[in-house]
Design a protein around this motif. Structure first.
Motif, mmCIF file in Angstrom:
data_model
loop_
_atom_site.group_PDB
_atom_site.id
_atom_site.type_symbol
_atom_site.label_atom_id
_atom_site.label_comp_id
_atom_site.label_asym_id
_atom_site.label_seq_id
_atom_site.Cartn_x
_atom_site.Cartn_y
_atom_site.Cartn_z
ATOM 1 N N LEU A 184 -6.669 18.938 30.047
ATOM 2 C CA LEU A 184 -5.448 19.379 29.998
ATOM 3 C C LEU A 184 -4.834 18.799 28.615
ATOM 4 O O LEU A 184 -4.071 19.453 28.053
ATOM 5 N N ASN A 185 -5.281 17.774 28.113
ATOM 6 C CA ASN A 185 -4.816 17.227 27.194
ATOM 7 C C ASN A 185 -5.235 18.011 25.844
ATOM 8 O O ASN A 185 -4.612 18.078 24.753
ATOM 9 N N SER A 186 -6.327 18.468 25.890
ATOM 10 C CA SER A 186 -7.247 19.494 24.877
ATOM 11 C C SER A 186 -6.218 20.775 24.894
ATOM 12 O O SER A 186 -6.342 21.608 23.802
ATOM 13 N N VAL A 187 -5.437 21.143 25.736
ATOM 14 C CA VAL A 187 -4.548 22.303 25.423
ATOM 15 C C VAL A 187 -3.281 21.705 25.831
ATOM 16 O O VAL A 187 -2.071 22.520 25.977
ATOM 17 N N LYS A 188 -3.043 20.470 25.008
ATOM 18 C CA LYS A 188 -1.636 20.085 24.761
ATOM 19 C C LYS A 188 -0.759 19.631 25.894
ATOM 20 O O LYS A 188 0.356 19.530 26.125
ATOM 21 N N GLY A 189 -1.576 19.650 27.201
ATOM 22 C CA GLY A 189 -0.996 19.012 28.352
ATOM 23 C C GLY A 189 -0.988 17.459 28.268
ATOM 24 O O GLY A 189 -1.899 17.043 28.996
ATOM 25 N N ARG A 190 -0.095 16.772 27.420
ATOM 26 C CA ARG A 190 -0.246 15.354 27.390
ATOM 27 C C ARG A 190 0.153 14.280 28.488
ATOM 28 O O ARG A 190 -0.347 13.487 28.537
ATOM 29 N N PHE A 191 0.914 14.947 29.569
ATOM 30 C CA PHE A 191 1.263 14.087 30.698
ATOM 31 C C PHE A 191 0.790 15.022 31.983
ATOM 32 O O PHE A 191 1.098 16.093 31.899
ATOM 33 N N LYS A 192 0.127 14.177 32.882
ATOM 34 C CA LYS A 192 -0.319 14.693 33.973
ATOM 35 C C LYS A 192 0.092 13.706 35.146
ATOM 36 O O LYS A 192 -0.199 12.511 35.141
ATOM 37 N N VAL A 193 0.563 14.520 36.299
ATOM 38 C CA VAL A 193 0.925 13.267 37.542
ATOM 39 C C VAL A 193 0.517 14.229 38.730
ATOM 40 O O VAL A 193 0.821 15.619 38.711
ATOM 41 N N GLU A 194 -0.369 13.667 39.580
ATOM 42 C CA GLU A 194 -0.709 14.269 40.745
ATOM 43 C C GLU A 194 -0.310 13.732 42.130
ATOM 44 O O GLU A 194 -0.237 12.555 42.251
ATOM 45 N N PHE A 195 -0.353 14.415 43.243
ATOM 46 C CA PHE A 195 -0.242 14.075 44.428
ATOM 47 C C PHE A 195 -1.479 14.377 45.575
ATOM 48 O O PHE A 195 -1.772 15.558 45.347
ATOM 49 N N LYS A 196 -1.947 13.373 46.122
ATOM 50 C CA LYS A 196 -3.195 13.802 46.614
ATOM 51 C C LYS A 196 -2.895 13.908 48.267
ATOM 52 O O LYS A 196 -2.129 13.320 48.830
ATOM 53 N N PHE A 197 -3.662 14.841 48.847
ATOM 54 C CA PHE A 197 -3.848 15.328 50.451
ATOM 55 C C PHE A 197 -5.281 15.033 50.818
ATOM 56 O O PHE A 197 -6.124 15.260 50.155
ATOM 57 N N TYR A 198 -5.231 14.451 51.903
ATOM 58 C CA TYR A 198 -6.399 14.271 52.586
ATOM 59 C C TYR A 198 -6.804 15.508 53.812
ATOM 60 O O TYR A 198 -5.722 16.042 54.167
ATOM 61 N N LYS A 199 -8.152 15.640 54.080
ATOM 62 C CA LYS A 199 -8.526 16.709 54.875
ATOM 63 C C LYS A 199 -8.001 16.143 56.330
ATOM 64 O O LYS A 199 -7.906 14.953 56.677
ATOM 65 N N GLU A 200 -7.611 17.274 57.128
ATOM 66 C CA GLU A 200 -7.220 16.632 58.487
ATOM 67 C C GLU A 200 -7.974 15.998 59.431
ATOM 68 O O GLU A 200 -7.696 15.184 60.243
ATOM 69 N N ASP A 201 -9.385 16.184 59.423
ATOM 70 C CA ASP A 201 -10.364 15.669 60.230
ATOM 71 C C ASP A 201 -11.074 14.179 59.856
ATOM 72 O O ASP A 201 -12.095 14.103 60.299
ATOM 73 N N SER A 202 -10.735 13.930 58.368
ATOM 74 C CA SER A 202 -11.487 12.797 57.798
ATOM 75 C C SER A 202 -10.713 12.133 56.895
ATOM 76 O O SER A 202 -9.650 12.579 56.795
ATOM 77 N N GLY A 203 -11.219 11.212 56.216
ATOM 78 C CA GLY A 203 -10.657 10.387 55.160
ATOM 79 C C GLY A 203 -11.013 11.070 53.810
ATOM 80 O O GLY A 203 -10.519 10.320 52.640
ATOM 81 N N LYS A 204 -11.503 11.939 53.509
ATOM 82 C CA LYS A 204 -11.831 12.643 52.380
ATOM 83 C C LYS A 204 -10.897 13.494 51.907
ATOM 84 O O LYS A 204 -10.039 13.969 52.588
ATOM 85 N N THR A 205 -10.844 13.476 50.506
ATOM 86 C CA THR A 205 -9.747 14.132 49.828
ATOM 87 C C THR A 205 -9.929 15.353 49.962
ATOM 88 O O THR A 205 -11.050 16.413 49.748
ATOM 89 N N SER A 206 -8.812 16.261 50.212
ATOM 90 C CA SER A 206 -8.688 17.728 50.200
ATOM 91 C C SER A 206 -8.350 18.423 48.988
ATOM 92 O O SER A 206 -9.156 19.119 48.407
ATOM 93 N N HIS A 207 -7.089 17.985 48.546
ATOM 94 C CA HIS A 207 -6.725 18.703 47.378
ATOM 95 C C HIS A 207 -5.714 17.870 46.709
ATOM 96 O O HIS A 207 -5.219 16.815 47.347
ATOM 97 N N PHE A 208 -5.057 18.228 45.247
ATOM 98 C CA PHE A 208 -4.109 17.399 44.532
ATOM 99 C C PHE A 208 -3.058 18.636 44.159
ATOM 100 O O PHE A 208 -3.477 19.967 44.264
ATOM 101 N N ILE A 209 -1.763 18.138 44.279
ATOM 102 C CA ILE A 209 -0.860 19.045 43.688
ATOM 103 C C ILE A 209 -0.551 18.242 42.198
ATOM 104 O O ILE A 209 -0.296 17.270 42.204
ATOM 105 N N VAL A 210 -0.617 19.130 41.244
ATOM 106 C CA VAL A 210 -0.644 18.397 39.616
ATOM 107 C C VAL A 210 0.391 18.899 38.814
ATOM 108 O O VAL A 210 0.633 20.437 38.768
ATOM 109 N N LEU A 211 1.233 18.202 38.220
ATOM 110 C CA LEU A 211 2.024 18.731 37.164
ATOM 111 C C LEU A 211 1.396 18.327 35.907
ATOM 112 O O LEU A 211 1.135 17.396 35.550
ATOM 113 N N VAL A 212 1.562 19.417 34.857
ATOM 114 C CA VAL A 212 1.041 19.301 33.589
ATOM 115 C C VAL A 212 1.997 19.577 32.744
ATOM 116 O O VAL A 212 2.915 20.466 32.964
#
Length: 375
Positions: free
Chosen positions: A221-249
């Motif tokens: 993202l920094n390579s396309v001038k997205g200097r700032f990134k903040v993300e929010f993490k969600f887990y899979k419903e049936d485990s402690g594994k990471t499912s996805h992120f919502i990311v602002l660039v």
């Protein structure tokens, strides 16, 4: 009878979907206020995987939340241009129907553009060729097809343009090591970073892989001038594994800090510090991977870092926050708590001493404009 795609994916709104919508909706309102204070011209909201706008259980999703907010705000009602696209015909038909039933929808100066469209490299090329009005762009694919570094870079290239996107970590993590999906991964990270990732993740633990992948996403993202990134993490419903992120660039620290506060308000916390994640009930704790374990007093760790960084300097509270908070989990209230701990220990001086500052509900306060001198 076969289930339609709308019925399959937009039945009852899950808690994670509700949080996702809140993140986008709250950021839109803050972003629109900030941009609206600097221009009287048109501003835009573009949603590239819009869905039908409403769940079958009756809850509104992001398109309807945005449009209803615009109707209720005289300035937005007059200057907001909206574009909603989806490749699914059923979703588009449902969205048109749902938008048409919004009370006072005709009050909007600019009628919503609702289009049957596949998000692909053609969309990215079109964004490159035009100068966008200040716009918030939301990219929310069901998987990751359509998501590309070129699209993200072109989405934020113009003044006032920020992008929020769904990063399907679970599927992208698997795709990195699968040669069948080499081109897909190259599109998301860029070929050079993708090749490096394929080498770096070999033999790594899940925690190490996640740190590498999210770190390299930041580099991409920094390579396309997205200097700032903040993300929010969600887990899979049936485990402690990471499912996805919502990311602002974004190109701007202000947007980063605004989103950080929004995500923090919806997040779990450890010792008062947000984890920037939502845990399903069955998920095990993988929180704070980058910032120490739960046993650490994170405010004490912040206080120690501030003493090292600002030794011998005098700054306003708000300037300390601006200069230090990027790429940390800390929000403004955490900085104030850390500074008041240092004040109590005699490690700093405040231009207005504690005994002369007001208390709210018995708690000492520390204003943004107070001057801190580090010893």
């Amino acid at each position: 009878m076969a289930t339609s795609p709308v019925e399959e994916f937009f039945t009852d709104q899950s808690i994670s979907s509700k949080i996702k919508s809140e993140i986008v909706f709250k950021y839109f309102k803050s972003w629109a206020n900030i941009i609206g204070s600097t221009t009287s011209g048109k501003i835009g909201y573009l949603d590239f995987f819009s869905g039908p706008g409403k769940y079958i259980d009756g809850n509104d999703s992001t398109p309807l939340l945005i449009l209803k907010a615009a109707i209720d705000n005289p300035k937005l009602c007059n200057n907001l241009v909206t574009v909603f696209q989806d490749a699914n015909k059923d979703c588009i038909n449902e969205l048109k129907k749902n938008v048409s039933t919004i009370p006072n929808i005709s009050n909007l100066k600019y009628k919503p553009h609702i289009e049957l469209e596949t998000v692909d490299e053609g969309i990215a090329s079109r964004l490159k060729e035009i100068e966008l009005i200040p716009s918030l762009i939301f990219i929310d694919p069901f998987g990751y097809n359509g998501l590309s570094l070129e699209l993200l870079g072109n989405a934020i290239k113009d003044w006032g343009c920020d992008c929020i996107f769904f990063f399907n970590y679970n599927r992208i993590n698997a795709a990195i090591s699968n040669p069948i999906f080499k081109n897909n991964v190259n599109l998301i990270f860029g070929e050079e970073i993708a090749d490096k990732l394929r080498q770096d993740v070999v033999g790594k633990t899940p925690k190490q892989r996640q740190a590498l992948i999210m770190g390299q996403l930041a580099q991409a993202l920094n390579s396309v001038k997205g200097r700032f990134k903040v993300e929010f993490k969600f887990y899979k419903e049936d485990s402690g594994k990471t499912s996805h992120f919502i990311v602002l660039v974004t190109k701007h620290q202000k947007g980063y800090e605004v989103m950080k506060e929004i995500m923090a308000s919806l997040s779990d916390t450890i010792n008062g510090v947000p984890t920037f994640e939502y845990k399903q009930k069955k998920a095990s704790a993988i929180s704070g991977d980058l910032f120490g374990g739960e046993e650490d007093d994170k405010i004490d760790l912040l206080a120690e870092a501030l003493v090292k960084t600002f030794s011998g300097k005098s700054l306003k509270v708000i300037d300390i926050y601006h200069q230090h908070n990027v790429n940390t989990p800390y929000i403004l209230s955490n900085y104030k708590n850390a500074l008041m701990k240092l004040e109590a220990k005699g490690a700093i001086n405040v231009n207005v001493p504690a005994e002369n500052r007001r208390k709210i509900k018995g708690q000492l306060t520390l204003g943004d404009d107070k001057i801190i001198t580090f010893k």
